[in-house]
Design a protein around this motif. Structure first.
Motif, PDB file in Angstrom:
ATOM      1  N   TRP A  16      46.959  14.147  10.949  1.00 38.91           N
ATOM      2  CA  TRP A  16      47.151  12.798  10.811  1.00 38.91           C
ATOM      3  C   TRP A  16      47.842  12.130  12.031  1.00 38.91           C
ATOM      4  O   TRP A  16      48.303  10.811  12.195  1.00 38.91           O
ATOM      5  N   ALA A  17      48.388  12.906  12.860  1.00 46.50           N
ATOM      6  CA  ALA A  17      48.530  12.174  14.256  1.00 46.50           C
ATOM      7  C   ALA A  17      47.844  11.455  14.956  1.00 46.50           C
ATOM      8  O   ALA A  17      46.542  11.745  14.940  1.00 46.50           O
ATOM      9  N   PRO A  18      48.216  10.169  15.535  1.00 47.26           N
ATOM     10  CA  PRO A  18      47.368   9.130  16.051  1.00 47.26           C
ATOM     11  C   PRO A  18      46.376   9.703  17.012  1.00 47.26           C
ATOM     12  O   PRO A  18      45.166   9.424  16.821  1.00 47.26           O
ATOM     13  N   LEU A  19      46.874  10.566  17.888  1.00 49.56           N
ATOM     14  CA  LEU A  19      45.754  10.915  18.790  1.00 49.56           C
ATOM     15  C   LEU A  19      44.888  12.202  18.163  1.00 49.56           C
ATOM     16  O   LEU A  19      43.811  12.020  18.779  1.00 49.56           O
ATOM     17  N   ASN A  20      45.250  12.945  17.334  1.00 48.11           N
ATOM     18  CA  ASN A  20      44.600  13.910  16.678  1.00 48.11           C
ATOM     19  C   ASN A  20      43.459  12.935  15.825  1.00 48.11           C
ATOM     20  O   ASN A  20      42.616  13.757  15.697  1.00 48.11           O
ATOM     21  N   ARG A  21      43.883  12.361  15.114  1.00 47.68           N
ATOM     22  CA  ARG A  21      43.028  11.539  14.464  1.00 47.68           C
ATOM     23  C   ARG A  21      41.752  10.785  15.404  1.00 47.68           C
ATOM     24  O   ARG A  21      40.594  11.100  14.913  1.00 47.68           O
ATOM     25  N   ARG A  22      41.918  10.356  16.710  1.00 46.28           N
ATOM     26  CA  ARG A  22      40.946   9.887  17.435  1.00 46.28           C
ATOM     27  C   ARG A  22      40.055  11.209  17.993  1.00 46.28           C
ATOM     28  O   ARG A  22      39.090  10.973  18.030  1.00 46.28           O
ATOM     29  N   SER A  25      37.808  21.282  15.332  1.00 50.27           N
ATOM     30  CA  SER A  25      38.476  20.369  14.203  1.00 50.27           C
ATOM     31  C   SER A  25      39.343  21.034  13.356  1.00 50.27           C
ATOM     32  O   SER A  25      40.483  20.603  12.857  1.00 50.27           O
ATOM     33  N   HIS A  26      39.085  22.391  12.954  1.00 52.70           N
ATOM     34  CA  HIS A  26      40.106  23.114  12.197  1.00 52.70           C
ATOM     35  C   HIS A  26      41.269  23.295  12.954  1.00 52.70           C
ATOM     36  O   HIS A  26      42.430  23.027  12.447  1.00 52.70           O
ATOM     37  N   ILE A  29      37.658   5.281  22.422  1.00 55.14           N
ATOM     38  CA  ILE A  29      38.890   5.401  21.601  1.00 55.14           C
ATOM     39  C   ILE A  29      39.928   6.681  22.031  1.00 55.14           C
ATOM     40  O   ILE A  29      40.934   6.422  21.982  1.00 55.14           O
ATOM     41  N   LEU A  30      39.091   7.893  22.323  1.00 55.02           N
ATOM     42  CA  LEU A  30      39.693   8.833  22.611  1.00 55.02           C
ATOM     43  C   LEU A  30      40.703   8.587  23.870  1.00 55.02           C
ATOM     44  O   LEU A  30      41.924   8.946  24.134  1.00 55.02           O
ATOM     45  N   LEU A  62      34.842  14.555  17.511  1.00 54.93           N
ATOM     46  CA  LEU A  62      34.405  15.776  16.816  1.00 54.93           C
ATOM     47  C   LEU A  62      33.405  15.584  15.747  1.00 54.93           C
ATOM     48  O   LEU A  62      32.368  16.190  15.709  1.00 54.93           O
ATOM     49  N   ARG A  63      33.715  14.686  14.704  1.00 52.77           N
ATOM     50  CA  ARG A  63      33.050  14.489  13.626  1.00 52.77           C
ATOM     51  C   ARG A  63      31.625  13.514  13.891  1.00 52.77           C
ATOM     52  O   ARG A  63      30.656  13.888  13.274  1.00 52.77           O
ATOM     53  N   VAL A  64      32.088  12.890  14.767  1.00 55.56           N
ATOM     54  CA  VAL A  64      30.681  12.029  15.293  1.00 55.56           C
ATOM     55  C   VAL A  64      29.390  12.984  15.918  1.00 55.56           C
ATOM     56  O   VAL A  64      28.456  12.866  15.513  1.00 55.56           O
TER      57      VAL A  64
END
Length: 415
Positions: A52-58, A43-44, A101-102, A63-65
């Protein structure tokens, strides 16, 4: 299944047994903490590039889930507080929708409506069920959750296999294949978590699958066009960790459960360490003062300005521009012939010839005490002499020098 067996199954899958901290619980705690550390590292890495890139946000959402799930497991084992089961169940419920989503983002395509409806409906059902964190509705809830997770992974795999490869770039196809490859390992290991009582496993195995996913995700930061390099590296890690674990188990005369726990813990520890080193290496590369960065950042409009900027570069600091009177004692035709053949001369190269060319080259290297001499411009003849320490010289540095030489020559020709 009787009530006691059901409670044991639920506690084992979710992370603890009656608050006891035996070897199995300690091993599961370490594995959950290792998976959490690996997810935080990835994640880091992604956030440092562009969170904030669309794919990176997904990707970060997924990862956070998983971070919620493994944090809940670790806290449940440490405290035996039933409330932390909510975070475990919530994370497990959200995994299928985060995977979908990813996958849609990677493929740049929407999933079929029926697939979306199934995943969305299942997510809503199991999120609501996670609010009942007691184990009175287990193992029925856990069985349903396992089927739901596996179906979500299956839908993602089906979308990947049916994708239109021509509509994606080579890098996008490589990313999709890496994520799909991680599912090949993650799916059976995740299923084994639900079946660990029936399979007689002393530890949860999904953290190892998650760490494999993290390994493949971080390896996307490298420039390999094939999957062989990261897979070979991973297999080498597994072999080394497995061999050391087996030797340790043999010396300590461990039973089967202790041996499995030892192998899992050693492999998880090694993977986290290697992930950290890999992430640090990627970060160092982004900050490194390479000659290619000089090429990218240079704003000069002529070859001389470009070369003067090069003189202050840490890798070749002190580079000398050689032209005019400094070359008066040498035959310009011989020099032009030499650099037409080899635009970048290295002292370590074999002798050019035994004639005038060899004498000219030897004179240049001795005169400027240089390790490399580059042709910067043809008219007037301009050279760059620099001394690069042997320890700092690498195939990449040699390639960068060749790129710098060509850029300087092109700028001189167009000025």
């Amino acid at each position: 299944m009787d009530r006691g067996r059901a409670a044991a199954t639920g506690a084992a899958v979710l992370g603890g047994v009656d608050g006891l901290m035996g070897p199995s619980e300690i091993g599961n705690l370490f594995l959950s903490a290792s998976a959490l550390a690996g997810l935080m590292i990835v994640s880091h890495v992604i956030s440092a590039r562009d969170a904030w890139a669309p794919l990176n946000r997904r990707f970060i959402f997924g990862l956070r889930v998983m971070m919620v799930l493994f944090a809940g497991r670790a806290l449940f084992i440490l405290t035996d507080v039933q409330f932390f089961r909510f975070f475990i169940l919530l994370g497990a419920s959200l995994i299928p929708i985060s995977v979908l989503i990813l996958t849609e983002g990677l493929l740049r395509r929407h999933a079929p409506p029926m697939a979306k409806l199934w995943v969305a409906g299942g997510t809503a059902v199991f999120v609501v069920l996670s609010l009942w964190w007691r184990d009175s509705i287990d193992p029925a809830r856990l069985a349903g959750l396992m089927v739901f997770q596996l179906s979500g992974f299956g839908i993602a795999g089906w979308l990947v296999l049916r994708r239109d490869r021509a509509s994606l770039s080579a890098a996008e196809n490589r990313s999709v294949e890496r994520i799909a490859l991680s599912l090949v390992v993650l799916i059976p290991l995740a299923a084994a978590d639900f079946l660990m009582i029936f399979l007689g496993l002393p530890a949860q195995t999904s953290p190892l699958g998650v760490l494999f996913l993290c390994w493949l995700a971080v390896s996307l930061g490298r420039s390999q066009s094939q999957h062989r390099a990261p897979l070979v590296s991973f297999l080498a890690i597994v072999f080394g960790a497995g061999l050391s674990g087996l030797v340790t188990a043999q010396m300590a005369q461990m039973d089967k459960d202790a041996t499995i726990l030892t192998l899992a813990v050693i492999l998880a520890a090694v993977l986290v360490a290697v992930l950290f080193i890999e992430a640090q290496s990627l970060r160092a590369e982004e900050r490194s003062q390479t000659l290619l960065r000089h090429l990218a950042d240079d704003r000069s409009r002529d070859a001389l300005g470009f070369l003067r900027g090069l003189q202050s570069h840490p890798l070749v600091e002190g580079a000398v521009l050689v032209q005019g009177d400094q070359l008066a004692d040498l035959d310009s035709d011989v020099l032009r012939h030499i650099f037409a053949v080899r635009p970048v001369l290295r002292r370590a190269d074999p002798p050019f010839t035994d004639g005038a060319e060899g004498d000219h080259i030897a004179h240049l290297f001795d005169l400027f005490d240089a390790s490399h001499i580059l042709l910067a411009a043809d008219d007037p003849l301009t050279l760059v002499a620099l001394s690069m320490p042997a320890l700092a010289t690498s195939p990449r540095a040699e390639l960068e020098l060749a790129a710098v030489q060509r850029m300087a020559r092109l700028m001189a020709a167009n000025s």
